[in-house]
Structure formats: structure tokens, C-alpha cells
Design a protein around this motif. Structure first.
Motif, PDB file in Angstrom:
ATOM      1  N   ASP A 189      42.606  46.305  43.763  1.00  0.00           N
ATOM      2  CA  ASP A 189      41.409  46.171  43.706  1.00  0.00           C
ATOM      3  C   ASP A 189      40.647  45.794  45.181  1.00  0.00           C
ATOM      4  N   THR A 216      32.931  35.869  40.455  1.00  0.00           N
ATOM      5  CA  THR A 216      32.532  36.047  39.168  1.00  0.00           C
ATOM      6  C   THR A 216      30.859  35.702  39.115  1.00  0.00           C
ATOM      7  N   GLU A 254      42.487  35.702  29.900  1.00  0.00           N
ATOM      8  CA  GLU A 254      42.021  36.770  30.804  1.00  0.00           C
ATOM      9  C   GLU A 254      42.770  37.174  32.316  1.00  0.00           C
ATOM     10  N   GLU A 306      40.513  39.092  37.643  1.00  0.00           N
ATOM     11  CA  GLU A 306      39.192  39.224  37.362  1.00  0.00           C
ATOM     12  C   GLU A 306      38.549  37.898  37.510  1.00  0.00           C
ATOM     13  N   ASP A 307      39.292  36.850  37.851  1.00  0.00           N
ATOM     14  CA  ASP A 307      38.508  35.664  37.956  1.00  0.00           C
ATOM     15  C   ASP A 307      39.072  34.993  39.478  1.00  0.00           C
TER      16      ASP A 307
END
Length: 497
Positions: free
Chosen positions: A399, A468, A479, A483-484
Motif C-alpha cells: 500500500d 483514517t 478489520e 486499514e487502521d
């Protein structure tokens, strides 16, 4: 230094082929096999601390909580107990060092679990392997120490300074104070008084170790409902040895738990928040309570690597997800000095690779871990500059993480609390939130400037940021940790006189 000579002897006495055999590089290659698709964060992205020379200090990423195959098990049916490698963590010491290098770390620490007579295992078996690993992977400074089974508390880093008798120093402390080292078990070792005795002994040593609490709220059963580690114990320990007992993990390891259906950090009773322990993540919570007393109490982030998630574990490799950055030269002493004195920021998912927070007033300046003196007789505005560097490229998940917001948090320093159990600081607030429109590019960095008006009381400021849109980090579920992402600075103190 004698241990330096030992390392040189290892190199001269072993052929490269034999070194490969001793190091277990076959295991290393097998361990590295799942690494596809991601680009590791490279150590050459280091930036000079404070965007200046500062005696050669740069932001250098590391990890002080990593397990090897010497986190094993003991057969207590024999006397003395028989040790078996690889029961809890599985990788050779050098495997961890190679993977740490791959993911951009320049310093690391082996911290294996204790157990009955484990001090002897460390001295006779694990330490020689550490010396070999130092020879094989010289780019990563590899500290010696352990995950101490601390009297009356949960696990702690026990980091030994790099010196000629480092192995003997660890043996002395582990054999005398680790609560499970005695055989048969001695209940007298598992008391807070014994923990304080340990810290005072460490404090009085010529070569001063470091002690940092691990996963401090993992045994908590609710928000503010503490388990093995309590505010009182942190205060008593810090009072006994303020230059030894200096902080806790803000972001614990085992962050890959959700990738195999588990909880981040292994926090099965009460969750982490954005991957961070509740003691750190709650604005006005326990960390702020300690800072509000003026305590120099720092946070770190570690992997707690045992078994990689692709092989059924709950872990990332050292540096793959969590990094503790220290402002230091690339030598053992200065890295340990940075940890002791709080020249630290932490990040997950390589959201950033550098973070400088500077407070200035009336011609004076202070940065993370330092104290800015403000003269109350003059105009006492404080100018705050936040300078961060995002990752240039992809992280280990492939990412390109982006910082969506940065928060400036300020609290008052009101003095030592009479209540040893205090766990809140009601003066602490998020005083400003910044988005991409609020920062400007300067070279490879982004810069935010903000003025704190009329600062009339002793206080501190700290910074956090996130990928976020959450105004506050939310309780973690299943999750993906990728993503956090969050980063946190350590504090800058302000003293008004």
C-alpha cells in the motif's frame, strides 16, 4: 571490549558455510518465502533528527520486543528442568535479524521468555547465537536482554547495555529477580516489593539497563479496569528508578491477529484502539495522567514476533508493521540513550518515516522529550511546528499509506498526584486538528504550524496522526490492521517561570 572480540572470533573461526549452518539460514529462507508483493521500507530513508545535523543523530527504526526459538518450554519432571527450543517462538535469532534488516530496522533486541533456570539457557545457549547473529547481520545493532517475567506484573523489556560483561549482567538480574527463574518456584519473588528491589538494583549498576512494560492492558477486563499492571505499580517503579523504568508499549505486538481471526495485540478481554493500548489511546487517560505529573514516561511500538501470521501465528516480522523510531547515531549507546530519554516516535504500517515536533517561545526551542522554558513576564505564546515525512513508496502490504489527519494534544502539568491510582488527566484535550489543506510541502516533508496562545501554566504537548477518518481511535475488531494506521509522538514539556 571482550564481547566485540568474541564476535570477531566467531567470524574468524567459522567459514561462511559453517556460519550459514549455525545461523539456520535454511529456516530464514523458509520464513521469508511468503514475502511477495510488498516492498520493504528501507533504512536509507532515515532523516536527520530535527531536519539538521544534531551530532549525527537521525531517525532510526527499531524493535525492542522480538522472540526467538529460545522462547521454549521446560520439562520440570527432571532436575534441573530440561529446556526445549521452539515451543513458543520458532525462529533463530539471526532469522529475526535478517528480517529486521529487510524491513528497514537498524537496531533490534532479542527478548525471550524466562522460565525455571532460563537464566542459564540465556547465558550458555542463546547468547552465543546472538554473537553469531551480530557477525552475520552487522547492519542491525542487536541488543541483549529478555522479556522479564517481572515480579507482580506482566512482562517487561529488560534491555542490557552493550558492553563486555553484558551476558553476565543479564544472568545476574534474571537469576535473582525473574519470578519464574527459581526452581522450584519461589512465591516470594512474585511481589511488588521484589519488583522495586529489582529496579533499585538495576538503578545502582554501573551499566544501567532499561525496563519498559509490555502490553500493559492486555489483562485489563474493561476500559480503566486494570489487570496485572496498574497505575500504582508504574508510579512506584518510576519513583524507585526514574532513569531505568521509563515507559510502556503504546502499540503492543501481535498486530496481525485479525488476519487469522484473532484480536489485535492478543487483547482478548478489552480491545486495543487503532492498534494502541487503551493506556495510550485514550486522550486524558493513564499516559496523560503520568505526563501531567511531569513524569518522563515514554511509549514505544513493537512486533512481539513469535510466529508469522502466514504460518498460523498472530505476528508480523520485526519492522514489517510497527516501528519505534529513535533519534540517535548508529551506535548502541546513543540508541539506548534515546530510548531512556524519550527521543522517540512510533508508527504502524509505515504511515510516516520521520516526525519532528518543536515548541518555541522567546527565542528558545524544545523538541520531543525536552522542556521549553517560558518567561511568564513576557508574552508567552508558544509556536508549535509539526514536521512529518510520509513514506515514499509502498509499505510491506504493497500500500501507499496517506496521512489524513494530524492532531495536536495538550495537557497541563499539575505536579505529582497524591493518588497513586490516578488514571486520568481531565486537562488534556485535542486543541487542533489538521488535514491536508493545513500543511505545506517542504522538500520531502510536510509542515504544520500552530500557535498556542498565552500559555500560563506548566504543560506538555504531543502529536498523533492517522490514515483514517476517525476523530478518536475506535475499539478494534476484526478489520485488517493495514486499514487502521496511526503514529504518535512523545511529549514536549513547557515550563512557565
Amino acid at each position: 571490549m571482550r564481547n566485540k572480540k568474541a564476535e570477531e572470533n566467531e567470524l574468524s573461526g567459522l567459514s561462511r558455510r559453517r556460519l550459514v549452518k549455525y545461523a539456520g539460514v535454511g529456516a530464514t529462507l523458509a520464513a521469508a518465502a511468503p514475502l511477495v508483493g510488498g516492498t520493504p521500507a528501507q533504512a536509507d530513508d532515515e532523516r536527520k533528527f530535527g531536519n539538521g545535523g544534531n551530532n549525527g543523530r537521525m531517525w532510526r527504526a527499531g524493535d525492542h520486543h522480538i522472540h526467538s526459538e529460545y522462547s521454549g518450554e521446560f520439562d520440570t519432571k527432571t532436575n534441573p528442568p530440561t529446556f526445549h527450543k521452539g515451543a513458543d517462538a520458532v525462529y533463530p535469532i539471526v532469522t529475526n535479524a535478517i528480517m529486521a534488516k529487510y524491513f528497514g530496522l537498524t537496531w533490534a533486541m532479542c527478548t525471550d521468555h524466562g522460565g525455571p533456570t532460563h537464566s542459564k539457557v540465556n547465558l550458555e545457549q542463546a547468547y552465543p547465537d546472538l554473537l553469531r547473529s551480530r557477525v552475520l547481520v552487522p547492519e542491525v545493532l542487536q541488543f541483549w536482554g529478555m522479556e522479564l517475567d517481572a515480579p507482580a506484573l506482566d512482562h517487561h523489556t529488560l534491555m542490557i547495555p552493550h558492553h563486555a560483561d553484558e551476558a553476565k549482567q543479564l544472568f545476574e538480574l534474571e537469576s535473582r529477580f525473574a519470578k519464574y527463574d527459581a526452581f522450584p518456584t519461589d512465591p516470594a519473588r512474585d511481589t511488588e516489593a521484589k519488583m522495586v528491589e529489582f529496579l533499585k538494583t538495576a538503578r545502582d549498576m554501573r551499566q544501567k539497563p532499561l525496563v519498559i512494560a509490555h502490553h500493559a492492558s492486555r489483562s485489563a477486563t474493561g476500559l480503566g479496569v486494570w489487570g496485572q499492571d496498574t497505575p500504582r505499580e508504574f508510579r512506584n517503579g518510576n519513583n524507585a528508578a526514574p532513569d531505568i523504568y521509563v515507559g510502556f508499549e503504546g502499540a503492543p505486538g501481535h498486530q496481525a491477529g485479525p488476519l487469522n481471526g484473532g484480536a489485535r495485540g492478543g487483547y482478548g478481554n478489552h480491545p486495543t484502539y487503532g492498534g494502541f493500548d487503551q493506556m495510550t489511546a485514550m486522550v486524558g487517560g493513564l499516559w496523560d495522567s503520568l505526563l501531567g505529573e511531569g513524569r518522563h514516561w515514554w511509549i514505544t511500538a513493537t512486533s512481539d514476533s513469535h510466529v508469522h501470521w502466514t504460518r498460523g501465528g498472530s505476528d508480523f516480522w520485526p519492522g514489517e508493521y510497527s516501528k519505534t523510531y529513535v533519534a540517535a547515531r548508529q551506535d548502541y549507546g546513543d540508541i539506548m540513550d534515546a530510548l531512556r530519554n524519550g527521543r522517540i516516535f512510533v508508527t504502524t504500517g509505515d504511515l510516516i518515516t520521520a516526525l519532528d515536533v518543536t515548541a518555541s517561545s522567546q527565542g528558545r526551542k524544545a523538541t520531543v522529550s525536552e522542556t521549553l522554558q517560558v518567561n511568564s513576564r513576557n508574552r508567552n505564546d508558544v509556536e508549535v511546528e509539526i514536521r512529518f515525512r510520509p513514506l515514499d513508496g509502498e509499505n510491506a502490504n504493497g500500500d501507499r499509506p496517506e496521512v489524513r489527519r494530524v492532531d495536536l494534544i495538550v495537557g497541563q502539568v499539575t505536579g505529582v498526584s497524591a493518588d497513586l491510582d490516578a488514571a486520568t488527566n481531565p486537562t488534556t484535550k485535542v486543541v487542533a486538528r489538521f488535514g491536508p489543506r493545513d500543511w505545506r510541502r517542504q522538500g520531502d516533508d510536510y509542515v504544520i504550524k500552530h500557535t498556542l496562545r498565552d500559555v500560563g501554566q506548566d504543560s506538555y504537548l504531543r502529536v498523533r496522526g492517522t490514515s483514517t477518518d476517525e476523530m478518536e481511535p475506535q475499539a478494534d475488531g476484526k478489520e485488517s490492521p493495514w486499514e487502521d494506521l496511526w503514529f504518535y509522538s512523545n511529549p514536549v514539556f513547557i515550563r512557565v517561570r
